[in-house]
Design a protein around this motif. Structure first.
Motif, mmCIF file in Angstrom:
data_model
loop_
_atom_site.group_PDB
_atom_site.id
_atom_site.type_symbol
_atom_site.label_atom_id
_atom_site.label_comp_id
_atom_site.label_asym_id
_atom_site.label_seq_id
_atom_site.Cartn_x
_atom_site.Cartn_y
_atom_site.Cartn_z
ATOM 1 N N ALA A 106 -19.279 -2.473 12.852
ATOM 2 C CA ALA A 106 -18.503 -2.098 14.083
ATOM 3 C C ALA A 106 -17.031 -1.481 13.312
ATOM 4 O O ALA A 106 -16.308 -1.383 14.159
ATOM 5 C CB ALA A 106 -17.858 -3.525 14.654
ATOM 6 N N SER A 267 -15.024 -11.875 28.259
ATOM 7 C CA SER A 267 -16.168 -12.295 28.008
ATOM 8 C C SER A 267 -16.510 -13.623 28.749
ATOM 9 O O SER A 267 -17.807 -13.727 29.301
ATOM 10 C CB SER A 267 -16.244 -12.919 26.619
ATOM 11 O OG SER A 267 -17.505 -13.398 26.410
ATOM 12 N N THR A 314 -11.086 -10.722 17.661
ATOM 13 C CA THR A 314 -11.832 -10.980 18.729
ATOM 14 C C THR A 314 -12.114 -12.635 19.022
ATOM 15 O O THR A 314 -12.468 -12.913 20.034
ATOM 16 C CB THR A 314 -13.374 -10.648 18.133
ATOM 17 O OG1 THR A 314 -13.576 -11.362 16.946
ATOM 18 C CG2 THR A 314 -13.434 -9.263 18.026
ATOM 19 N N LEU A 321 -16.779 -14.342 21.947
ATOM 20 C CA LEU A 321 -17.250 -12.905 21.369
ATOM 21 C C LEU A 321 -18.118 -13.028 19.912
ATOM 22 O O LEU A 321 -18.057 -14.209 19.363
ATOM 23 C CB LEU A 321 -16.044 -12.010 21.206
ATOM 24 C CG LEU A 321 -15.684 -11.251 22.257
ATOM 25 C CD1 LEU A 321 -14.951 -12.094 23.566
ATOM 26 C CD2 LEU A 321 -14.440 -10.126 21.921
ATOM 27 N N ARG A 322 -18.583 -11.770 19.903
ATOM 28 C CA ARG A 322 -19.409 -11.786 18.606
ATOM 29 C C ARG A 322 -18.602 -10.886 17.497
ATOM 30 O O ARG A 322 -17.649 -10.219 17.787
ATOM 31 C CB ARG A 322 -20.754 -11.125 18.759
ATOM 32 C CG ARG A 322 -21.502 -11.681 20.124
ATOM 33 C CD ARG A 322 -22.083 -13.134 19.802
ATOM 34 N NE ARG A 322 -22.816 -13.360 20.942
ATOM 35 C CZ ARG A 322 -23.512 -14.513 20.935
ATOM 36 N NH1 ARG A 322 -23.801 -15.252 19.971
ATOM 37 N NH2 ARG A 322 -23.840 -14.993 22.190
ATOM 38 N N ASN A 324 -19.300 -8.155 16.226
ATOM 39 C CA ASN A 324 -18.905 -6.816 16.214
ATOM 40 C C ASN A 324 -18.374 -6.060 17.447
ATOM 41 O O ASN A 324 -18.538 -5.015 17.917
ATOM 42 C CB ASN A 324 -20.459 -5.946 16.111
ATOM 43 C CG ASN A 324 -21.265 -6.632 17.254
ATOM 44 O OD1 ASN A 324 -20.933 -7.495 17.691
ATOM 45 N ND2 ASN A 324 -22.693 -6.179 17.368
ATOM 46 N N GLN A 325 -17.498 -6.991 18.004
ATOM 47 C CA GLN A 325 -17.011 -6.619 19.505
ATOM 48 C C GLN A 325 -15.264 -6.346 19.448
ATOM 49 O O GLN A 325 -14.835 -6.665 20.400
ATOM 50 C CB GLN A 325 -17.564 -7.650 20.337
ATOM 51 C CG GLN A 325 -18.814 -7.884 20.632
ATOM 52 C CD GLN A 325 -19.330 -8.616 21.497
ATOM 53 O OE1 GLN A 325 -18.659 -9.872 21.857
ATOM 54 N NE2 GLN A 325 -20.285 -8.605 22.369
ATOM 55 N N TRP A 328 -13.666 -4.193 22.342
ATOM 56 C CA TRP A 328 -13.594 -4.884 23.566
ATOM 57 C C TRP A 328 -12.378 -4.994 23.531
ATOM 58 O O TRP A 328 -11.642 -5.168 24.707
ATOM 59 C CB TRP A 328 -14.636 -6.136 23.724
ATOM 60 C CG TRP A 328 -14.895 -6.673 24.927
ATOM 61 C CD1 TRP A 328 -14.034 -6.016 26.218
ATOM 62 C CD2 TRP A 328 -15.801 -7.475 25.320
ATOM 63 N NE1 TRP A 328 -14.734 -6.690 27.230
ATOM 64 C CE2 TRP A 328 -15.697 -7.448 27.001
ATOM 65 C CE3 TRP A 328 -16.857 -8.375 24.923
ATOM 66 C CZ2 TRP A 328 -16.588 -8.360 27.533
ATOM 67 C CZ3 TRP A 328 -17.534 -9.133 25.584
ATOM 68 C CH2 TRP A 328 -17.361 -8.937 27.095
ATOM 69 N N GLN A 383 -13.187 3.611 25.214
ATOM 70 C CA GLN A 383 -14.765 3.191 24.865
ATOM 71 C C GLN A 383 -15.478 3.808 23.630
ATOM 72 O O GLN A 383 -16.155 3.491 23.023
ATOM 73 C CB GLN A 383 -15.585 3.571 26.220
ATOM 74 C CG GLN A 383 -15.226 2.513 27.141
ATOM 75 C CD GLN A 383 -16.319 2.521 28.359
ATOM 76 O OE1 GLN A 383 -17.091 3.557 28.462
ATOM 77 N NE2 GLN A 383 -16.047 1.866 29.453
ATOM 78 N N TRP A 386 -16.328 1.840 20.663
ATOM 79 C CA TRP A 386 -17.645 1.010 20.622
ATOM 80 C C TRP A 386 -18.419 2.280 20.004
ATOM 81 O O TRP A 386 -19.734 1.678 19.253
ATOM 82 C CB TRP A 386 -18.109 0.944 21.787
ATOM 83 C CG TRP A 386 -17.474 -0.023 22.655
ATOM 84 C CD1 TRP A 386 -16.588 -0.237 23.627
ATOM 85 C CD2 TRP A 386 -17.887 -1.710 22.652
ATOM 86 N NE1 TRP A 386 -16.272 -1.388 24.402
ATOM 87 C CE2 TRP A 386 -16.993 -2.223 23.380
ATOM 88 C CE3 TRP A 386 -18.555 -2.145 21.779
ATOM 89 C CZ2 TRP A 386 -17.291 -3.705 23.542
ATOM 90 C CZ3 TRP A 386 -18.716 -3.866 21.842
ATOM 91 C CH2 TRP A 386 -17.958 -4.370 22.661
#
Length: 393
Positions: A106, A267, A314, A321-322, A324-325, A328, A383, A386
């Motif tokens: 990410a 989320s 995050t 969340l994970r 790799n986010q 977001w 975006q 991402w």
């Protein structure tokens, strides 16, 4: 014979100009080893000399390696994150290894771990940090120990519970003795309407940490907890879902940062159709999340207008969340009203400033070759963050 330093030329990418806050296309970056040798317009490239790997970077924007300023490396995230605090130490370490892979993919170069379960009396995050240090492909880590909180605040989640100011200071010093880089203080308490510690008690902890060259950061989702933490001299407020004008003005005056985690609330909204947990699926739960979300956005806007340094995280592992986010959170900051440039800074150089690491989150000649290539223009289309195509480290 000494091996030759590897060189890579990234040609025809775009850069975000920090002066104009605009996109500048048509640049190339030459990397030698682990440093950036030069950044030049395509039509003014210097001869790189020797053998060079050429990367056609057309259509991408180079962004400095990001800083996840609020993470929990040993936990996986998702709707059952609290239960994973009871995982065996081997599972916690395995989860951290998977998170390291996700962070790199990410484009996250630095991770600030703000709380981990303890095993054998020491936070597992400290063991992870030590094992990753200097290893290629792994993030740089700054780690707190376990969460320090008022007794009976939460179900057992590997936290350190204390009753008063004396125990608070002793717990903080014990964390530093064990090698923590910072102290994580939980400023939500058993009674959500009352800060669990007086500002004078927080001040004692901050003073004790400062004597050891460390800082204190404070989890707070209420205005009363945030106020007591800021008055006590903490370095940052984590989450800050409820801030008012007085608190953000005090934060700005004292140089207290806000680490935003708006994407956690976003989320939670997605869980309505994917989990059986009533806190996310009931009408009352969804309404409460929507109210909290708007309060959090308002708090971020207040802090931004007041000139508070905003870094971003995050909360993966300690929230839903994970790893790799982080993109977001950038999107959520833009949705809350921040210009895309400021949202990207929150995830890059502002995080470096929070860590007191002048090279973290910055892209410049002579600096570390820590950047990512994303498809498109993140200033007009957040975006794009991402769409990480390539990671340079």
């Amino acid at each position: 014979m000494i091996g030759r330093v590897r060189s890579t030329l990234y040609r025809d990418l775009a850069l975000i100009d920090p002066e104009s806050r605009a996109l500048s296309p048509g640049f190339s970056i030459l990397v030698e080893g682990e440093r950036i040798r030069w950044i030049r317009p395509v039509d003014s490239e210097e001869d790189p000399g020797g053998e060079v790997e050429l990367i056609d970077a057309g259509g991408t924007t180079a962004v400095a390696g990001m800083v996840d300023a609020h993470s929990h490396l040993t936990l996986p995230g998702g709707s059952h994150w609290i239960g994973h605090t009871q995982d065996r130490v081997e599972q916690l370490i395995q989860t951290a290894e998977e998170n390291a892979r996700l962070l790199r993919q990410a484009g996250v170069r630095w991770a600030r771990d703000v709380g981990a379960p303890a095993r054998d009396g020491r936070a597992v995050s400290l063991r992870v940090r030590d094992s990753w240090r200097g290893r290629p492909g792994y993030p740089h880590v700054r780690a707190a120990g376990s969460w320090i909180m008022k007794r009976d605040t939460l179900p057992d989640g590997g936290s350190v519970e204390v009753d008063d100011g004396d125990q608070l200071v002793a717990a903080g010093e014990r964390q530093l003795d064990q090698g923590a880089d910072l102290i994580k203080l939980y400023m939500d308490g058993p009674d959500r309407d009352v800060a669990p510690f007086f500002s004078s008690e927080v001040r004692r902890l901050v003073t004790a940490a400062a004597a050891r060259g460390a800082k204190v950061t404070a989890h707070s989702t209420t205005v009363d907890g945030a106020r007591a933490a800021v008055e006590g001299g903490v370095a940052a407020i984590e989450h800050g879902f409820q801030l008012d004008e007085d608190v953000v003005q005090l934060m700005a005056a004292q140089g207290v940062a806000l680490v935003s985690t708006l994407a956690v609330l976003e989320s939670w909204k997605t869980f309505a159709t994917t989990t059986s947990q009533p806190r996310f699926t009931s009408a009352e739960g969804m309404a409460a999340i929507a109210t909290r979300q708007e309060q959090a956005r308002h708090s971020v806007r207040l802090a931004h207008r007041a000139g508070v340094l905003i870094a971003t995280g995050t909360d993966f592992g300690g929230g839903s969340l994970r790893a790799n986010q982080l993109a977001w959170e950038i999107e959520c900051l833009v949705d809350a009203g921040l210009p895309p440039f400021d949202a990207i800074q929150a995830a890059t150089c502002n995080g470096g400033q929070l860590l007191a690491e002048p090279e973290a989150g910055r892209l410049y000649e002579g600096g570390p070759a820590d950047f990512v290539l994303v498809h498109g223009d993140p200033l007009s289309d957040p975006q794009a963050m991402w769409r990480v195509w390539r990671v340079s480290w």
